[in-house]
Design an enzyme around this catalytic site. Sequence first.
Site, PDB file in Angstrom:
ATOM      1  N   ASP A   1       0.925  -1.416   0.120  1.00  0.00           N
ATOM      2  CA  ASP A   1      -0.004   0.120   0.034  1.00  0.00           C
ATOM      3  C   ASP A   1       0.790   1.207   0.002  1.00  0.00           C
ATOM      4  OD1 ASP A   1      -2.395  -1.233   0.037  1.00  0.00           O
ATOM      5  OD2 ASP A   1      -2.422  -1.751   2.191  1.00  0.00           O
TER       6      ASP A   1
ATOM      7  N   LYS B   1       0.903  -8.184  -2.595  1.00  0.00           N
ATOM      8  CA  LYS B   1      -0.707  -7.923  -2.850  1.00  0.00           C
ATOM      9  C   LYS B   1      -0.563  -6.377  -3.685  1.00  0.00           C
ATOM     10  CE  LYS B   1      -4.105  -6.605  -0.065  1.00  0.00           C
ATOM     11  NZ  LYS B   1      -4.727  -5.271  -0.641  1.00  0.00           N
TER      12      LYS B   1
ATOM     13  N   ASP C   1      -5.427  -7.416  -6.534  1.00  0.00           N
ATOM     14  CA  ASP C   1      -6.570  -7.214  -5.710  1.00  0.00           C
ATOM     15  C   ASP C   1      -7.347  -5.879  -6.441  1.00  0.00           C
ATOM     16  OD1 ASP C   1      -8.187  -7.036  -3.514  1.00  0.00           O
ATOM     17  OD2 ASP C   1      -7.013  -6.024  -2.293  1.00  0.00           O
ATOM     18  N   LEU C   2      -8.172  -6.270  -7.248  1.00  0.00           N
ATOM     19  CA  LEU C   2      -9.040  -5.168  -8.147  1.00  0.00           C
ATOM     20  C   LEU C   2     -10.276  -5.489  -7.980  1.00  0.00           C
ATOM     21  CD1 LEU C   2      -6.572  -4.710 -11.072  1.00  0.00           C
ATOM     22  CD2 LEU C   2      -6.349  -3.372  -8.958  1.00  0.00           C
ATOM     23  N   LYS C   3     -10.548  -6.562  -7.284  1.00  0.00           N
ATOM     24  CA  LYS C   3     -12.163  -6.809  -6.749  1.00  0.00           C
ATOM     25  C   LYS C   3     -13.075  -6.516  -7.917  1.00  0.00           C
ATOM     26  CE  LYS C   3     -11.306  -5.738  -1.912  1.00  0.00           C
ATOM     27  NZ  LYS C   3      -9.904  -5.054  -2.024  1.00  0.00           N
ATOM     28  N   PHE C   4     -12.794  -7.263  -9.159  1.00  0.00           N
ATOM     29  CA  PHE C   4     -13.629  -6.936 -10.247  1.00  0.00           C
ATOM     30  C   PHE C   4     -15.294  -7.188 -10.012  1.00  0.00           C
ATOM     31  CE2 PHE C   4      -9.881  -8.747 -12.716  1.00  0.00           C
ATOM     32  CZ  PHE C   4      -9.176  -7.601 -12.936  1.00  0.00           C
TER      33      PHE C   4
ATOM     34  N   ASP D   1     -18.528  -6.362 -12.426  1.00  0.00           N
ATOM     35  CA  ASP D   1     -19.405  -5.783 -13.621  1.00  0.00           C
ATOM     36  C   ASP D   1     -20.196  -7.039 -14.205  1.00  0.00           C
ATOM     37  OD1 ASP D   1     -19.376  -4.173 -16.028  1.00  0.00           O
ATOM     38  OD2 ASP D   1     -17.850  -3.066 -15.380  1.00  0.00           O
TER      39      ASP D   1
ATOM     40  N   ASN E   1     -19.401 -10.649 -18.956  1.00  0.00           N
ATOM     41  CA  ASN E   1     -18.386 -10.605 -20.207  1.00  0.00           C
ATOM     42  C   ASN E   1     -17.345  -9.665 -19.763  1.00  0.00           C
ATOM     43  OD1 ASN E   1     -18.117 -10.839 -23.106  1.00  0.00           O
ATOM     44  ND2 ASN E   1     -18.286  -8.928 -23.360  1.00  0.00           N
ATOM     45  N   THR E   2     -17.696  -8.610 -19.092  1.00  0.00           N
ATOM     46  CA  THR E   2     -16.423  -7.825 -18.833  1.00  0.00           C
ATOM     47  C   THR E   2     -15.462  -8.201 -17.849  1.00  0.00           C
ATOM     48  OG1 THR E   2     -18.054  -5.513 -19.431  1.00  0.00           O
ATOM     49  CG2 THR E   2     -15.924  -5.183 -17.851  1.00  0.00           C
TER      50      THR E   2
ATOM     51  N   THR F   1     -15.442  -5.641   5.049  1.00  0.00           N
ATOM     52  CA  THR F   1     -15.678  -5.574   6.422  1.00  0.00           C
ATOM     53  C   THR F   1     -15.713  -4.074   6.911  1.00  0.00           C
ATOM     54  OG1 THR F   1     -13.227  -5.377   6.203  1.00  0.00           O
ATOM     55  CG2 THR F   1     -14.374  -7.511   6.883  1.00  0.00           C
TER      56      THR F   1
ATOM     57  N   ARG G   1      -2.078  -9.143  12.753  1.00  0.00           N
ATOM     58  CA  ARG G   1      -1.383  -8.180  13.706  1.00  0.00           C
ATOM     59  C   ARG G   1      -0.406  -9.227  14.477  1.00  0.00           C
ATOM     60  NH1 ARG G   1      -2.114  -5.356  10.593  1.00  0.00           N
ATOM     61  NH2 ARG G   1      -2.519  -3.167  10.482  1.00  0.00           N
TER      62      ARG G   1
ATOM     63  N   GLN H   1      -7.041  -1.172  12.385  1.00  0.00           N
ATOM     64  CA  GLN H   1      -7.756  -2.508  12.254  1.00  0.00           C
ATOM     65  C   GLN H   1      -8.619  -2.598  13.530  1.00  0.00           C
ATOM     66  OE1 GLN H   1      -8.372  -4.265   9.655  1.00  0.00           O
ATOM     67  NE2 GLN H   1      -6.504  -4.176   8.380  1.00  0.00           N
TER      68      GLN H   1
ATOM     69  N   GLY I   1      -0.034  -5.950   5.731  1.00  0.00           N
ATOM     70  CA  GLY I   1       0.700  -4.711   5.327  1.00  0.00           C
ATOM     71  C   GLY I   1       1.297  -4.000   6.440  1.00  0.00           C
ATOM     72  N   ARG I   2       0.970  -2.960   7.137  1.00  0.00           N
ATOM     73  CA  ARG I   2       1.950  -2.171   7.954  1.00  0.00           C
ATOM     74  C   ARG I   2       3.193  -2.940   8.897  1.00  0.00           C
ATOM     75  NH1 ARG I   2      -3.104   1.392   9.133  1.00  0.00           N
ATOM     76  NH2 ARG I   2      -3.697  -0.531   8.367  1.00  0.00           N
TER      77      ARG I   2
END
Length: 233
Positions: A12, A34, A61-64, A66, A69-70, A120, A181, A190, A210-211
């Site tokens: 991130d 990620k 991690d683009l969480k499609f 739509d 087809n897309t 979440t 954590r 979090q 992440g952190r």
Amino acid sequence: MSNNSHIIVALDYADEKSALALVNQLEPDSCRLKVGKEMFTRLGPQFVEKLTSKDFDVFLDLKFHDIPNTVAGACAAACDLGVWMVNVHASGGRRMMEAAREEIEKSSHKPSLIAVTILTSLDTDDIHEIGYQGSPAENVYNLASLTNQSGLDGVVCSPKEVEHLRSSLPNDFLLVTPGIRPAGSMADDQRRTMTPAEAIKAGSSYLVMGRPITQADDPMEVLVSTEAGIAEI
Ligand code: C5P
């Protein structure tokens, strides 16, 4: 290259230089990476290719979400990029998830395909306002079951949801959990965290961190000690 790591490091960052400064301290067989919407929108597929060319497994991690087809087309593009894992929103429905699955099956390179159930960040009032009924936990369970029936490999979920999902879904269904954590580290923003060992013990397949890693003085040391803690379970 074999990679038995449970840890997916969330990159991130707002710029490539900072992200690569971390990546250059990591070993590709000790973690996975990620890449989310911010970095992808700023830096594009070339950045992902830079990571895969360094032999890192990348979770795109683009969480499609739509029409089928897309989303299928976006999944084909993810396969071409050579990512290790990609995700969609389960609320896109069965036909959308099946179209994503079919597209990935056509590819010679098949990333794991997982779904987001209920974000979440949404509480009971939020989901009722959108039109869902019942509790977030009930909706997570329903959408995770639909994800499994649609042939996907798993879901992203809170570590607090893992025990229930693990007991009611197949053993090989992937449960990928953020909100992790190490004992004694800062919770940051979090709210309901688990330690890596607790989450794996409950049934998590992979931990998104992440952190605790990106802000550490010695990120490899955190990776190695976290895996050692998991191995002791
Ligand atoms: O720094 P931290 O370990 O909190 O980062 C967690 C990562 O997981 C971030 O990229 C965050 O966007 C993501 N995430 C999350 N909670 C979710 C879904 C994704 O923290 N429910």
